[in-house]
Scaffold this motif. Structure first.
Motif, PDB file in Angstrom:
ATOM      1  N   UNK A 131     -10.354  -3.372  -0.661  1.00 38.12           N
ATOM      2  CA  UNK A 131      -9.466  -4.397  -0.104  1.00 38.12           C
ATOM      3  C   UNK A 131      -8.056  -4.320  -0.661  1.00 38.12           C
ATOM      4  N   UNK A 132      -7.924  -4.068  -1.960  1.00 37.66           N
ATOM      5  CA  UNK A 132      -6.613  -4.068  -2.590  1.00 37.66           C
ATOM      6  C   UNK A 132      -6.050  -2.657  -2.700  1.00 37.66           C
ATOM      7  N   UNK A 133      -4.726  -2.501  -2.638  1.00 38.84           N
ATOM      8  CA  UNK A 133      -4.123  -1.173  -2.824  1.00 38.84           C
ATOM      9  C   UNK A 133      -4.477  -0.596  -4.195  1.00 38.84           C
ATOM     10  N   UNK A 134      -4.610   0.706  -4.247  1.00 40.88           N
ATOM     11  CA  UNK A 134      -4.923   1.366  -5.510  1.00 40.88           C
ATOM     12  C   UNK A 134      -3.695   1.474  -6.416  1.00 40.88           C
ATOM     13  N   UNK A 135      -2.503   1.492  -5.830  1.00 45.16           N
ATOM     14  CA  UNK A 135      -1.285   1.562  -6.631  1.00 45.16           C
ATOM     15  C   UNK A 135      -1.141   2.863  -7.393  1.00 45.16           C
ATOM     16  N   UNK A 136      -1.411   3.989  -6.743  1.00 46.70           N
ATOM     17  CA  UNK A 136      -1.301   5.299  -7.406  1.00 46.70           C
ATOM     18  C   UNK A 136       0.171   5.618  -7.627  1.00 46.70           C
ATOM     19  N   UNK A 137       0.547   5.864  -8.854  1.00 46.97           N
ATOM     20  CA  UNK A 137       1.957   6.060  -9.172  1.00 46.97           C
ATOM     21  C   UNK A 137       2.363   7.532  -9.187  1.00 46.97           C
ATOM     22  N   UNK A 138       1.513   8.413  -9.706  1.00 45.79           N
ATOM     23  CA  UNK A 138       1.897   9.819  -9.906  1.00 45.79           C
ATOM     24  C   UNK A 138       1.292  10.702  -8.817  1.00 45.79           C
ATOM     25  N   UNK A 139       2.161  11.500  -8.176  1.00 45.19           N
ATOM     26  CA  UNK A 139       1.767  12.380  -7.076  1.00 45.19           C
ATOM     27  C   UNK A 139       2.354  13.768  -7.301  1.00 45.19           C
ATOM     28  N   UNK A 140       1.488  14.766  -7.254  1.00 46.39           N
ATOM     29  CA  UNK A 140       1.933  16.150  -7.381  1.00 46.39           C
ATOM     30  C   UNK A 140       2.285  16.736  -6.027  1.00 46.39           C
ATOM     31  N   UNK A 141       3.375  17.493  -5.984  1.00 47.45           N
ATOM     32  CA  UNK A 141       3.808  18.164  -4.755  1.00 47.45           C
ATOM     33  C   UNK A 141       3.164  19.546  -4.689  1.00 47.45           C
ATOM     34  N   UNK A 142       1.865  19.544  -4.333  1.00 46.92           N
ATOM     35  CA  UNK A 142       1.161  20.810  -4.171  1.00 46.92           C
ATOM     36  C   UNK A 142       0.499  21.275  -5.452  1.00 46.92           C
ATOM     37  N   UNK A 143      -0.244  22.371  -5.319  1.00 43.68           N
ATOM     38  CA  UNK A 143      -1.015  22.932  -6.419  1.00 43.68           C
ATOM     39  C   UNK A 143      -1.000  24.449  -6.302  1.00 43.68           C
ATOM     40  N   UNK A 144      -0.522  25.129  -7.354  1.00 44.68           N
ATOM     41  CA  UNK A 144      -0.451  26.592  -7.385  1.00 44.68           C
ATOM     42  C   UNK A 144       0.240  27.155  -6.134  1.00 44.68           C
ATOM     43  N   UNK A 167      10.834   7.287   0.287  1.00 42.47           N
ATOM     44  CA  UNK A 167      11.241   6.223   1.215  1.00 42.47           C
ATOM     45  C   UNK A 167      10.060   5.329   1.548  1.00 42.47           C
ATOM     46  N   UNK A 168       8.894   5.937   1.720  1.00 44.17           N
ATOM     47  CA  UNK A 168       7.701   5.161   2.023  1.00 44.17           C
ATOM     48  C   UNK A 168       7.308   4.272   0.840  1.00 44.17           C
ATOM     49  N   UNK A 169       7.368   4.833  -0.378  1.00 39.68           N
ATOM     50  CA  UNK A 169       6.989   4.073  -1.576  1.00 39.68           C
ATOM     51  C   UNK A 169       7.939   4.451  -2.702  1.00 39.68           C
ATOM     52  N   UNK A 170       9.016   3.679  -2.886  1.00 36.97           N
ATOM     53  CA  UNK A 170      10.008   4.019  -3.914  1.00 36.97           C
ATOM     54  C   UNK A 170       9.457   3.979  -5.332  1.00 36.97           C
ATOM     55  N   UNK A 171       8.300   3.378  -5.528  1.00 33.87           N
ATOM     56  CA  UNK A 171       7.761   3.261  -6.876  1.00 33.87           C
ATOM     57  C   UNK A 171       6.983   4.466  -7.355  1.00 33.87           C
ATOM     58  N   UNK A 172       6.722   5.442  -6.493  1.00 33.83           N
ATOM     59  CA  UNK A 172       5.924   6.590  -6.917  1.00 33.83           C
ATOM     60  C   UNK A 172       6.767   7.552  -7.745  1.00 33.83           C
ATOM     61  N   UNK A 173       6.096   8.376  -8.528  1.00 33.20           N
ATOM     62  CA  UNK A 173       6.721   9.418  -9.342  1.00 33.20           C
ATOM     63  C   UNK A 173       6.180  10.765  -8.873  1.00 33.20           C
ATOM     64  N   UNK A 174       7.088  11.704  -8.600  1.00 34.19           N
ATOM     65  CA  UNK A 174       6.704  12.991  -8.035  1.00 34.19           C
ATOM     66  C   UNK A 174       6.742  14.092  -9.092  1.00 34.19           C
TER      67      UNK A 174
END
Length: 461
Positions: A131-144, A167-174
């Motif tokens: 029901x509630x958002x997971x709030x995932x903060x860290x996202x990797x741009x691809x793998x190997x 733009x979709x989620x300014x709070x994420x870290x890439x």
């Protein structure tokens, strides 16, 4: 007598708890028979969850594969992994599929995980039982990504994805997808994506059947982290970038025996000493590394080995657990004089990392952390000498030790000692306490050992 000088008032970096991370993915028995009970229609393994909590893992990385909200593969997908993270009390780190996936899928993933409105993917998450958002903060741009694209192609593609995701989620870290930190790929990706990312990810493994090569190879990671940090500093300076960019060592471990799809490495005490050196490196390089993920968590290249009948902790479990529990917030400067070992790089090892040119290596490898008020000190010491104890005087140059010091030693009968279901404590932790009072502490570090010392401090005046 050897000497370790500690300067608690000379910080060299801030220790981010995220350096005590791990990786879980669909590889071998990491998920099925590891995180999940074998043959069970559902549910997480309680004994594995308890071992993960005791290990002190702070975050777990998961490489995304199938469509958002789908199973990747089988019955354990994004939602199940994130639910497991919540139960295990670890922070999730998701790596987006830039190999076969699309930007639309990546945006859908972020919305599925973090969306709070009435969008299609937020509704899909709720329909899946979350029901509630997971709030995932860290996202990797691809793998190997270096296996499929040139650095220029990757920069172009990731440079298109990154602004749309933020733009979709300014709070994420890439996290950009690097190589080893030492490669032309890393230089070009850092230069091309520095404006868009918050971390640059690198991937390193070490390991050798030769005792000294195994224990000294993590110093290659120390070199790589230093180089990657310098490349980031250069890019930030030349491009006038104000936001901080750090390094994520998002896949690391000792690995040199197995090649099959299960990767069920059985770790020796010598491997545990190498892992302890890796962790010391992360502390010493804490000015630049803010996340590190030991690959992997259960069964495949893992500190935890599980079967239908139970589990045991591998030798590498113990240094990780001690460091995660004892490390303080501030890395402080040390100087060590403990006798030198001359190392010559060997040809034919699995990983062609050169460290011999780094000079003479101290028999003791040391890192130190203190709390912000300089009232507590943790010292982590690897005695790499396989035969001799090292009598050592620890000199506190700007503080005094007081009260009771905790001593936690990882050791076994020999560097080749291996834990198993029949001998789960062949490599274990021996705890003791002793009174300390004054500007120095004398202690003998046992052969082939890793020791964590915790002491209270009093400052002059």
């Amino acid at each position: 007598m050897a000497h370790i000088d500690v300067l608690t008032g000379r910080p060299i970096g801030t220790v981010d708890p995220r350096i005590f991370g791990s990786v879980t993915e669909h590889l071998g028995r990491c998920v099925y028979g590891g995180v999940l009970a074998e043959g069970s229609p559902g549910g997480f393994r309680a004994d594995v969850l308890a071992a993960v909590r005791d290990l002190g893992v702070t975050n777990v990385r998961w490489p995304l594969g199938a469509a958002p909200g789908g199973e990747e593969p089988g019955r354990f997908g994004t939602g199940e992994f994130l639910a497991w993270c919540a139960v295990a009390a670890v922070e999730p780190v998701l790596s987006l599929n830039m190999d076969t996936g699309t930007l639309d899928e990546a945006l859908a993933w972020v919305e599925y995980c973090n969306g709070s409105g009435d969008s299609h993917w937020a509704r899909r998450r709720r329909a899946d039982g979350h029901a509630e958002p997971f709030g995932v903060r860290y996202w990797g741009l691809g793998h190997q990504m270096h296996r499929r694209l040139t650095a220029a192609e990757y920069v172009t593609e990731a440079g298109r994805w990154a602004p749309a995701l933020k733009r979709l989620d300014p709070g994420i870290r890439l996290i950009s997808c690097g190589q080893t930190g030492m490669d032309d790929w890393d230089r070009d990706v850092i230069d091309g994506l520095a404006r868009h990312v918050d971390m640059h990810g690198i991937r390193l493994y070490t390991g050798s059947a030769d005792y000294w090569s195994n224990l000294l190879a993590p110093h290659y990671a120390e070199r790589a982290l230093s180089v990657a940090g310098a490349l980031i500093d250069r890019a930030r300076y030349l491009q006038h970038i104000e936001h901080e960019i750090s390094v994520a060592c998002d896949e690391w471990n000792v690995w040199y025996r197995t090649e099959d799809g299960r990767l069920e490495e059985r770790y020796t005490l010598a491997d545990a000493l190498a892992v302890a050196t890796w962790l010391n490196v992360f502390v010493r390089q804490s000015w630049t590394v803010r996340m590190a993920n030991q690959a992997r968590l259960v069964n495949a290249l893992a500190p935890i080995v599980a079967s239908p009948d139970g589990l045991f902790s591998q030798a590498i479990y113990h240094p990780f657990q001690l460091m995660a529990a004892a490390s303080e917030q501030v890395a402080v400067d040390t100087y060590t004089d403990s006798g030198a070992h001359i190392h010559h790089d060997r040809a034919g090892d699995r990983w062609p990392h050169r460290v011999g040119d780094l000079g003479l290596f101290q028999r003791l490898d040391v890192a130190a952390t203190a709390d912000t008020g300089r009232s507590r000190l943790t010292l982590s010491v690897v005695n790499r000498d396989p035969r001799r104890s090292v009598r050592t005087r620890i000199r506190l140059l700007d503080a005094t030790a007081t009260g009771v010091m905790g001593v936690y030693e990882v050791n076994g009968d020999s560097p080749d000692a291996v834990n198993s279901f029949t001998r789960p404590d062949a490599v274990n932790v021996r705890n003791s306490k002793r009174e300390v009072d004054g500007e120095h502490v004398d202690i003998a570090f046992s052969p082939h050992s890793f020791t964590v010392l915790e002491m209270q401090l009093a400052l002059p005046g």
